[in-house]
Write a protein that holds these residues in place. Sequence first.
Motif, PDB file in Angstrom:
ATOM      1  N   THR A 271       0.841  -1.201   0.000  1.00  0.00           N
ATOM      2  CA  THR A 271       0.000   0.000   0.000  1.00  0.00           C
ATOM      3  C   THR A 271       0.871   1.244   0.000  1.00  0.00           C
ATOM      4  O   THR A 271       1.741   1.396   0.861  1.00  0.00           O
ATOM      5  CB  THR A 271      -0.930   0.037   1.228  1.00  0.00           C
TER       6      THR A 271
ATOM      7  N   VAL B 288      -2.696   5.804 -10.167  1.00  0.00           N
ATOM      8  CA  VAL B 288      -3.855   4.917 -10.125  1.00  0.00           C
ATOM      9  C   VAL B 288      -3.534   3.582 -10.790  1.00  0.00           C
ATOM     10  O   VAL B 288      -3.900   2.505 -10.297  1.00  0.00           O
ATOM     11  CB  VAL B 288      -5.063   5.599 -10.807  1.00  0.00           C
TER      12      VAL B 288
ATOM     13  N   ASN C 101     -12.341   3.392   2.897  1.00  0.00           N
ATOM     14  CA  ASN C 101     -10.972   3.243   2.389  1.00  0.00           C
ATOM     15  C   ASN C 101      -9.954   3.391   3.513  1.00  0.00           C
ATOM     16  O   ASN C 101      -9.000   2.617   3.612  1.00  0.00           O
ATOM     17  CB  ASN C 101     -10.694   4.290   1.312  1.00  0.00           C
TER      18      ASN C 101
ATOM     19  N   GLN D 129      -9.572   4.371  -4.401  1.00  0.00           N
ATOM     20  CA  GLN D 129      -8.189   4.814  -4.236  1.00  0.00           C
ATOM     21  C   GLN D 129      -8.108   6.252  -3.730  1.00  0.00           C
ATOM     22  O   GLN D 129      -7.133   6.959  -3.971  1.00  0.00           O
ATOM     23  CB  GLN D 129      -7.430   4.675  -5.555  1.00  0.00           C
TER      24      GLN D 129
ATOM     25  N   VAL E 124      -2.760   4.951  -3.613  1.00  0.00           N
ATOM     26  CA  VAL E 124      -3.881   5.696  -3.047  1.00  0.00           C
ATOM     27  C   VAL E 124      -3.533   7.181  -3.059  1.00  0.00           C
ATOM     28  O   VAL E 124      -2.418   7.568  -2.694  1.00  0.00           O
ATOM     29  CB  VAL E 124      -4.158   5.223  -1.603  1.00  0.00           C
TER      30      VAL E 124
END
Length: 283
Positions: A175, A192, A273, A223, A197
């Motif tokens: 991540t 993206v 998210n 995202q 993110v």
Amino acid sequence: MGREPMSAKRPAPPLPEPLTPLVDAHTHLDACGATDAASVAEMVDRAAAVGVGRVVTVADDLDAARWAVRAANWDDRVYAAVALHPTRANALDDAARTELEKLVADPRVVAVGETGLDYYWPGKLEGCADVETQIEGFRWHIDLAKRIGKPLMIHNREADHDLLTVLLDEGAPETVIFHCFSSDANMAVSCVAEGYVLSFSGTASFKNAHELREAVRVVPDEQLLFETDAPYLTPHPYRGAPNEPYCLPYTVRAVAEIRGQDPGELAEISTANARRIYRFGRG
């Protein structure tokens, strides 16, 4: 470090109309004036009153990293991210690395950050790390995030190409969060495509931020995060005034207008998210 200055003459913005649920994905409670458990609670209470139920307070240097971890342990609505800001990468000696590794292992730390590259300040700011030192420090933080299994929170200023190159060369963690995304739509599309993110701050509400507003439109719902980066980057129409986590609804509403979405729906999406990315529970 090196953000838009605040005006000492402008009063703090009024409390916005509540918008819930929200998570401030990147703020600096210490720079906002919090010093102890009581002042942290007061600041977070103010945010909670308008729907901001969780905040991630972020470190720029080692002292701030120590404080962020303490703050996250004082209040269960506060989480921490720790790293050395790229402009301070010249302080990343063996002792600093050892301490950061201990701090990032704390259960209340949800990300390694903010780290990355800042090409604006070298040569302008006394003591600022040069580009080579920043890249070396960035590589170390990438490795730390992968070893500890926590998200990497990125600061990027005028370094789009090199930053993406280093991530590709090192191999990005699972991540990656681009804090306070401020590049154009082309960079947003590139991020993206890599699964990164993008976190948007009050800058997305600035009427003259045309390229950034185009970038806001191309990010998929899953995202997307929101942040204040308080006490900096207060959203329109309070630009230049002191910022705090309670100001986040102003930004979310501005971005919802740009994207043609309902603000409440966007709040729900971004909060889901944040819970997924930072791995904390409901509240």
